[in-house]
Write an enzyme that holds these catalytic residues in place. Sequence first.
Site, mmCIF file in Angstrom:
data_model
loop_
_atom_site.group_PDB
_atom_site.id
_atom_site.type_symbol
_atom_site.label_atom_id
_atom_site.label_comp_id
_atom_site.label_asym_id
_atom_site.label_seq_id
_atom_site.Cartn_x
_atom_site.Cartn_y
_atom_site.Cartn_z
ATOM 1 N N CYS A 333 -48.777 41.110 78.873
ATOM 2 C CA CYS A 333 -48.325 39.983 78.057
ATOM 3 C C CYS A 333 -47.214 39.203 78.787
ATOM 4 O O CYS A 333 -47.474 38.579 79.796
ATOM 5 C CB CYS A 333 -47.889 40.467 76.679
ATOM 6 S SG CYS A 333 -47.884 39.171 75.417
ATOM 7 N N HIS A 430 -52.330 44.316 74.609
ATOM 8 C CA HIS A 430 -51.454 45.441 74.298
ATOM 9 C C HIS A 430 -52.296 46.641 73.873
ATOM 10 O O HIS A 430 -53.363 46.477 73.280
ATOM 11 C CB HIS A 430 -50.509 45.087 73.146
ATOM 12 C CG HIS A 430 -49.480 44.069 73.481
ATOM 13 N ND1 HIS A 430 -48.390 44.345 74.280
ATOM 14 C CD2 HIS A 430 -49.365 42.766 73.118
ATOM 15 C CE1 HIS A 430 -47.645 43.254 74.383
ATOM 16 N NE2 HIS A 430 -48.215 42.284 73.703
#
Length: 484
Positions: A333, A430
């Site tokens: 991310c 994630h």
Amino acid sequence: MARAIMLQGTGSDVGKTVLVAGLCRLAANRGLAVRPFKPQNMSNNAAVADDGGEIGRAQWLQSLAARAPSSVHMNPVLLKPQSENGSQIIVQGRVFGQSKGRDYQRLKPQLLGAVLESFEKVAAGADLVIVEGAGSPAEINLRAGDIANMGFATRAGVPVVLVGDIDRGGVIASLVGTHAILDDGDRAMIAGYIINKFRGDISLFDDGIRAIEGFTGWPCFGVVPWLPGAARLPAEDSVVLERLAKGRAGALKIAVPVLPRIANFDDLDPLRAEPDVELVFVRSGERLPADASLVILPGSKSTISDLADFRAEGWDRDLHMHVRRGGRVIGICGGYQMLGRTVRDRLGIEGGTLETPGLALLDVETEMAPEKTVRNSHARSTEYDVPLAGYQIHLGITHGPDCDRPSAIVDGVPDGALSADGRIVGTYLHGLFGSDAYRTRLLQSFGLSGERRNYRESVEQALDEIAGELERYLDPRWLAGLLG
């Protein structure tokens, strides 16, 4: 209407989250429809709820403990810190806006309606709702307009159990002091208290219980020992990083730089649980270890600001040396965005620098965009051709030549990037280390063999262990009244 109880603490990090999770699992094991609820949470560890939108990762864990689908209504107000005095505000799973501390105090009365609405939705169809407070009700400077502790409890009519942490010392003073500082109305909401994190012979605290009851009139609902299973649960917030052990000598060393706005670092918990992995959290003032085989750049709530701090620590030089020595890097991310050539924020979404050079380890560029991607995802790793399950919470669009080598196919769409030699990996997904097959193949690529544990099963087992300990140590009469 469901029965409800609220656990509030004498301070932060007293163990409320674990106790709520354990009570949820205990109630679920007895066949109750139990639901967790936290009016307001402050954390950059977020999850994507089953009904869409963001909630605190802790409430996602508690819903797992309750064996219930997670919902944005379980955590209606989530504050995600972006700077020293400012946060992004998530209300019922969606971005509500940005606010600084004093401005937020003025917003809270407006948010109380959403909190009470969500509580009603969570309670509908449930037998029991277990509510978690935030910080301490004794912070009387924040009492006006409060929605996290007594402000919620009094409006919703939910009795409170106070939790004190004996491990940090001063638990008697904390409980008695809370009693002294609360006004009569708030004090009347407290039904009793629990002592948490006790080490040693519990009978040695008998005199302490009598003293607390003498000062407050509150009954003790139990003295809970230190719970080993809690260490196997996902980390809730960055306070935990300050006391995590650095790992095991002689194991595969993985370094993780700890940046001020680190987010979703519970991505790393499955690696931390591996017995042959040494996970080193590198703090400010320390160098990235030269003998690390892998460096992981985790998520960030403010990529550009954290990238500036990364450089200020000299970690950019350390990371390039690591790569020249043949080391590998994974960016998740915000960490993925940092690995590119440029990060642009022309709309000022992060509120600071409009453009900054990245670490240039991947030939990609990121443009911050106002639309936030929030969803649970199914994917497949292109590196190892194994399934992945995870979630996405990010702002920004990343593109460039290295995106032609995606690190995964996520929901049917290419995601992330790989360097030409495959040693630098970027992804927006994630939770990939929680995918057992991926974690196994990753560690095998470093020469580690052996059976890998099922991470989800280990979390489930920990929750059952904690529930069993609570059943053993909490007052059976109080539990009988709570669980029916």
